[in-house]
Write a protein that holds these residues in place. Structure first.
Motif, PDB file in Angstrom:
ATOM      1  N   ALA A 258      66.407  13.667  64.655  1.00 43.80           N
ATOM      2  CA  ALA A 258      67.156  14.137  65.821  1.00 43.80           C
ATOM      3  C   ALA A 258      66.422  13.804  67.113  1.00 43.80           C
ATOM      4  CB  ALA A 258      67.390  15.643  65.710  1.00 43.80           C
ATOM      5  N   THR A 259      65.098  13.880  67.090  1.00 41.12           N
ATOM      6  CA  THR A 259      64.298  13.569  68.279  1.00 41.12           C
ATOM      7  C   THR A 259      64.374  12.083  68.613  1.00 41.12           C
ATOM      8  OG1 THR A 259      62.780  15.383  67.775  1.00 41.12           O
ATOM      9  CG2 THR A 259      61.985  13.685  69.288  1.00 41.12           C
ATOM     10  N   VAL A 260      64.136  11.246  67.617  1.00 44.86           N
ATOM     11  CA  VAL A 260      64.104   9.802  67.833  1.00 44.86           C
ATOM     12  C   VAL A 260      65.482   9.272  68.216  1.00 44.86           C
ATOM     13  CG1 VAL A 260      63.814   7.594  66.622  1.00 44.86           C
ATOM     14  CG2 VAL A 260      62.100   9.407  66.364  1.00 44.86           C
ATOM     15  N   ALA A 261      66.539   9.849  67.657  1.00 41.11           N
ATOM     16  CA  ALA A 261      67.895   9.354  67.913  1.00 41.11           C
ATOM     17  C   ALA A 261      68.585  10.052  69.082  1.00 41.11           C
ATOM     18  CB  ALA A 261      68.746   9.502  66.651  1.00 41.11           C
ATOM     19  N   GLY A 262      67.939  11.031  69.701  1.00 40.68           N
ATOM     20  CA  GLY A 262      68.545  11.715  70.843  1.00 40.68           C
ATOM     21  C   GLY A 262      69.769  12.520  70.475  1.00 40.68           C
ATOM     22  N   ARG A 263      69.756  13.126  69.288  1.00 42.12           N
ATOM     23  CA  ARG A 263      70.913  13.866  68.810  1.00 42.12           C
ATOM     24  C   ARG A 263      70.938  15.291  69.366  1.00 42.12           C
ATOM     25  NH1 ARG A 263      73.238  12.228  63.793  1.00 42.12           N
ATOM     26  NH2 ARG A 263      73.546  14.429  63.293  1.00 42.12           N
ATOM     27  N   ASP A 264      72.096  15.942  69.170  1.00 43.37           N
ATOM     28  CA  ASP A 264      72.206  17.368  69.474  1.00 43.37           C
ATOM     29  C   ASP A 264      71.783  18.211  68.276  1.00 43.37           C
ATOM     30  OD1 ASP A 264      73.265  17.385  72.153  1.00 43.37           O
ATOM     31  OD2 ASP A 264      75.125  16.603  71.316  1.00 43.37           O
ATOM     32  N   TYR A 265      72.105  17.721  67.070  1.00 49.94           N
ATOM     33  CA  TYR A 265      71.860  18.497  65.861  1.00 49.94           C
ATOM     34  C   TYR A 265      71.270  17.603  64.777  1.00 49.94           C
ATOM     35  CZ  TYR A 265      75.205  21.492  68.280  1.00 49.94           C
ATOM     36  OH  TYR A 265      75.845  22.251  69.229  1.00 49.94           O
ATOM     37  N   LEU A 266      70.753  18.228  63.738  1.00 46.12           N
ATOM     38  CA  LEU A 266      70.204  17.509  62.598  1.00 46.12           C
ATOM     39  C   LEU A 266      71.325  16.903  61.763  1.00 46.12           C
ATOM     40  CD1 LEU A 266      67.769  19.254  63.475  1.00 46.12           C
ATOM     41  CD2 LEU A 266      67.248  19.595  61.063  1.00 46.12           C
ATOM     42  N   HIS A 400      60.305   2.523  85.316  1.00 50.20           N
ATOM     43  CA  HIS A 400      59.330   3.102  84.406  1.00 50.20           C
ATOM     44  C   HIS A 400      60.081   3.991  83.413  1.00 50.20           C
ATOM     45  CE1 HIS A 400      56.030   1.765  87.021  1.00 50.20           C
ATOM     46  NE2 HIS A 400      56.806   2.137  88.037  1.00 50.20           N
ATOM     47  N   PHE A 401      59.670   3.927  82.152  1.00 54.53           N
ATOM     48  CA  PHE A 401      60.338   4.682  81.092  1.00 54.53           C
ATOM     49  C   PHE A 401      59.366   5.681  80.474  1.00 54.53           C
ATOM     50  CE2 PHE A 401      62.654   0.798  81.557  1.00 54.53           C
ATOM     51  CZ  PHE A 401      63.984   1.130  81.346  1.00 54.53           C
ATOM     52  N   ARG A 402      59.801   6.927  80.421  1.00 51.51           N
ATOM     53  CA  ARG A 402      59.007   7.985  79.790  1.00 51.51           C
ATOM     54  C   ARG A 402      59.818   8.576  78.645  1.00 51.51           C
ATOM     55  NH1 ARG A 402      56.693  13.526  82.673  1.00 51.51           N
ATOM     56  NH2 ARG A 402      55.671  14.378  80.819  1.00 51.51           N
ATOM     57  N   PHE A 403      59.237   8.593  77.454  1.00 51.61           N
ATOM     58  CA  PHE A 403      59.940   9.141  76.295  1.00 51.61           C
ATOM     59  C   PHE A 403      60.081  10.643  76.467  1.00 51.61           C
ATOM     60  CE2 PHE A 403      59.797  10.405  71.616  1.00 51.61           C
ATOM     61  CZ  PHE A 403      61.109  10.049  71.390  1.00 51.61           C
ATOM     62  N   ARG A 404      61.302  11.074  76.743  1.00 51.61           N
ATOM     63  CA  ARG A 404      61.610  12.489  76.906  1.00 51.61           C
ATOM     64  C   ARG A 404      62.936  12.756  76.201  1.00 51.61           C
ATOM     65  NH1 ARG A 404      61.405  15.294  82.748  1.00 51.61           N
ATOM     66  NH2 ARG A 404      59.213  14.650  82.548  1.00 51.61           N
ATOM     67  N   PRO A 405      62.911  12.894  74.882  1.00 50.87           N
ATOM     68  CA  PRO A 405      64.152  12.963  74.091  1.00 50.87           C
ATOM     69  C   PRO A 405      64.967  14.201  74.347  1.00 50.87           C
ATOM     70  CG  PRO A 405      62.246  13.454  72.726  1.00 50.87           C
ATOM     71  CD  PRO A 405      61.705  12.994  74.045  1.00 50.87           C
ATOM     72  N   HIS A 406      66.256  14.059  74.120  1.00 56.12           N
ATOM     73  CA  HIS A 406      67.194  15.162  74.299  1.00 56.12           C
ATOM     74  C   HIS A 406      66.879  16.306  73.353  1.00 56.12           C
ATOM     75  CE1 HIS A 406      71.111  17.039  75.117  1.00 56.12           C
ATOM     76  NE2 HIS A 406      71.251  17.188  73.812  1.00 56.12           N
ATOM     77  N   TYR A 407      66.472  15.961  72.128  1.00 51.94           N
ATOM     78  CA  TYR A 407      66.151  16.965  71.114  1.00 51.94           C
ATOM     79  C   TYR A 407      64.636  17.010  70.960  1.00 51.94           C
ATOM     80  CZ  TYR A 407      66.367  19.579  66.693  1.00 51.94           C
ATOM     81  OH  TYR A 407      66.230  20.532  65.716  1.00 51.94           O
ATOM     82  N   SER A 408      64.072  18.209  70.989  1.00 53.14           N
ATOM     83  CA  SER A 408      62.626  18.367  70.820  1.00 53.14           C
ATOM     84  C   SER A 408      62.307  18.614  69.353  1.00 53.14           C
ATOM     85  CB  SER A 408      62.125  19.546  71.662  1.00 53.14           C
ATOM     86  OG  SER A 408      60.753  19.774  71.425  1.00 53.14           O
ATOM     87  N   ALA A 409      61.331  17.886  68.817  1.00 51.76           N
ATOM     88  CA  ALA A 409      60.995  17.996  67.394  1.00 51.76           C
ATOM     89  C   ALA A 409      60.601  19.415  67.017  1.00 51.76           C
ATOM     90  CB  ALA A 409      59.869  17.034  67.043  1.00 51.76           C
ATOM     91  N   THR A 410      59.942  20.114  67.897  1.00 48.13           N
ATOM     92  CA  THR A 410      59.635  21.526  67.679  1.00 48.13           C
ATOM     93  C   THR A 410      60.149  22.316  68.870  1.00 48.13           C
ATOM     94  OG1 THR A 410      57.437  21.290  68.676  1.00 48.13           O
ATOM     95  CG2 THR A 410      57.579  21.056  66.299  1.00 48.13           C
ATOM     96  N   SER A 411      60.271  23.611  68.699  1.00 50.02           N
ATOM     97  CA  SER A 411      60.824  24.456  69.752  1.00 50.02           C
ATOM     98  C   SER A 411      59.970  25.711  69.903  1.00 50.02           C
ATOM     99  CB  SER A 411      62.271  24.840  69.407  1.00 50.02           C
ATOM    100  OG  SER A 411      62.282  25.699  68.281  1.00 50.02           O
ATOM    101  N   SER A 412      60.500  26.649  70.632  1.00 45.82           N
ATOM    102  CA  SER A 412      59.798  27.922  70.805  1.00 45.82           C
ATOM    103  C   SER A 412      59.817  28.751  69.528  1.00 45.82           C
ATOM    104  CB  SER A 412      60.441  28.726  71.943  1.00 45.82           C
ATOM    105  OG  SER A 412      61.830  28.889  71.704  1.00 45.82           O
TER     106      SER A 412
END
Length: 424
Positions: A258-266, A400-412
């Motif tokens: 989900a992180t690498v593909a910029g998804r909303d859900y798994l 300039h490109f900064r990897f900041r994906p829509h989905y975070s691999a971990t959360s709070s």
């Protein structure tokens, strides 16, 4: 609100207010809370433009907020609307608009009016669809993150009847959503008992605690075994995964995808299970959820699938925006316009033929190169691929490109909502 903390001194909190009973009650309760702390509250109402009376309803909420001396903003969902899955699209647009407003106004906390009845309905629907493990049966987290904003759902322990009683006691009107009477929607069928009984609050609490423990274990696994590269791909220590709980491995894989593909859900659990088994057996070239799964230099490799990238944008001057829900693009300087699109296999060949790239290309797996962002000029000529050190641009403008994906691999982490006070 204490369970949703910590908060900074004099916090500025935004609250999504549709005008329904739940969100109206939350707005009034939060107003009192922030005033005690010397903070600020801003109510956000999204006008989706889907019904003739939507604009008038938004203005009605604004009037109610003004009567309570609460700052209020109306956010408009503009542009074309999808023909199918309109409720899901409207929900996504609502969160996108509110999160964008929060980022632009440096507001960290966004509260929504989800309450106990919503939680029980959500759990029932997920379990009916087969989500009966620790992750699929837990419902909604008390605290979450979305697009750089903390999502707070402080009313999850509170029944809807208690919120309506609060509004009646304060002589505060609310709006009734006509869609709440339409049994074509799954949630409404559960609410009316047509699909079966809802789980008890004790069951929901127990499943939530189970998910919180499982999420902690998965976060620990990710921290120890996964490395994200600035070019947007992930490398996995397969030996660490081989000795871990298979359910945690499957969940970790889903969160990386989900992180690498910029998804909303798994991706779906069945798909994840097959992919995890294939990866652990050393198979390569798997496609899952907009990503490619393979093995590179003895490590698991998850990268974006270039064929799934459709984002193409034109940059005409200094700006900041997101591309493919993965990279934050910062364009600086002045010069002719250029467009950003996926590099693709043909672009990789162009870079290789030119010889104009730095040695760091060897650090980027061949499978990950086609999905990189590329800059082309108005004629279509490849002018730059920053991640490969390729730059033949004559323009004074740079991106300039900064990897900041829509989905975070971990959360709070999943936060459990415990019992509710009998006076609110």
């Amino acid at each position: 609100m204490a369970a949703c903390g910590p908060f900074e001194p004099q916090p500025h909190v935004a609250v999504g207010v549709s005008g329904g009973a739940d969100s109206m009650a939350l707005m009034l309760l939060l107003a009192g809370w922030v005033r005690q702390l010397g903070g600020r509250l801003t109510a956000l109402t999204v006008d989706h433009g889907l019904r003739p009376g939507a604009a008038e309803e938004a203005r009605t909420v604004a009037t109610w907020a003004a009567s309570a001396e609460i700052d209020h903003r109306i956010l408009l969902w503009t542009g074309s609307k999808p023909k199918a899955a309109i409720q899901a699209a409207a929900r996504q647009a609502r969160y996108d608009l509110m999160a964008a407003w929060c980022r632009e106004n440096e507001v960290l906390h966004l509260a929504t009016g989800h309450q106990q009845d919503d939680q029980r309905e959500t759990v029932a629907m997920r379990r009916a669809r087969g989500g009966r493990d620790q992750f699929g049966s837990a419902g909604i987290s008390l605290v979450g993150t979305r697009q750089g904003v903390r999502l707070l759902r402080p009313l999850l322990p509170v029944p809807g009847a208690a919120l309506r009683a609060l509004l009646l006691s304060r002589r505060q009107d609310w709006l009734e959503d006509p869609s709440n009477l339409q049994e074509k929607f799954e949630r409404i069928r559960w609410r009316s008992g047509l699909e079966g009984p809802l789980p008890t609050t004790d069951e929901v609490l127990a499943w939530g605690k189970s998910r919180a423990a499982a999420e902690l274990a998965v976060a620990d696994l990710l921290a120890k075994s996964v490395t994200f590269h600035a070019a947007g791909f992930a490398l996995i220590d397969l030996a660490a995964w081989a000795s871990s709980n298979p359910d945690n491995v499957m969940q970790a894989l889903g969160q990386v995808v989900a992180t690498v593909a910029g998804r909303d859900y798994l991706p779906a659990r069945a798909q994840l299970n097959r992919a995890a088994q294939a990866l652990m057996s050393g198979k390569c070239g798997l496609s899952l959820g907009g990503s490619l799964i393979s093995v590179w230099r003895g490590q698991g490799l998850i990268c974006r699938e270039a064929a799934a990238v459709t984002d193409r944008m034109t940059i005409t001057g200094p700006t900041q925006c997101f591309w493919d829900r993965r990279f934050l693009v910062t364009a600086l300087g002045e010069g002719p316009a250029f467009r950003i699109e996926v590099l693709g296999e043909d672009g990789v060949a162009e870079v290789g033929q030119s010889g104009h790239f730095r040695a760091k290309i060897v650090d980027i797996p061949a499978a990950a190169r086609p999905s990189l962002p590329a800059l082309r000029d108005a004629t279509g000529r490849l002018s730059a691929v920053p991640h490969l050190g390729f730059d033949q641009s004559a323009s004074g403008m740079r991106a300039h490109f900064r990897f900041r994906p829509h989905y975070s691999a971990t959360s709070s982490g999943f936060t459990v909502a415990h019992g509710w006070p009998h006076t609110i």
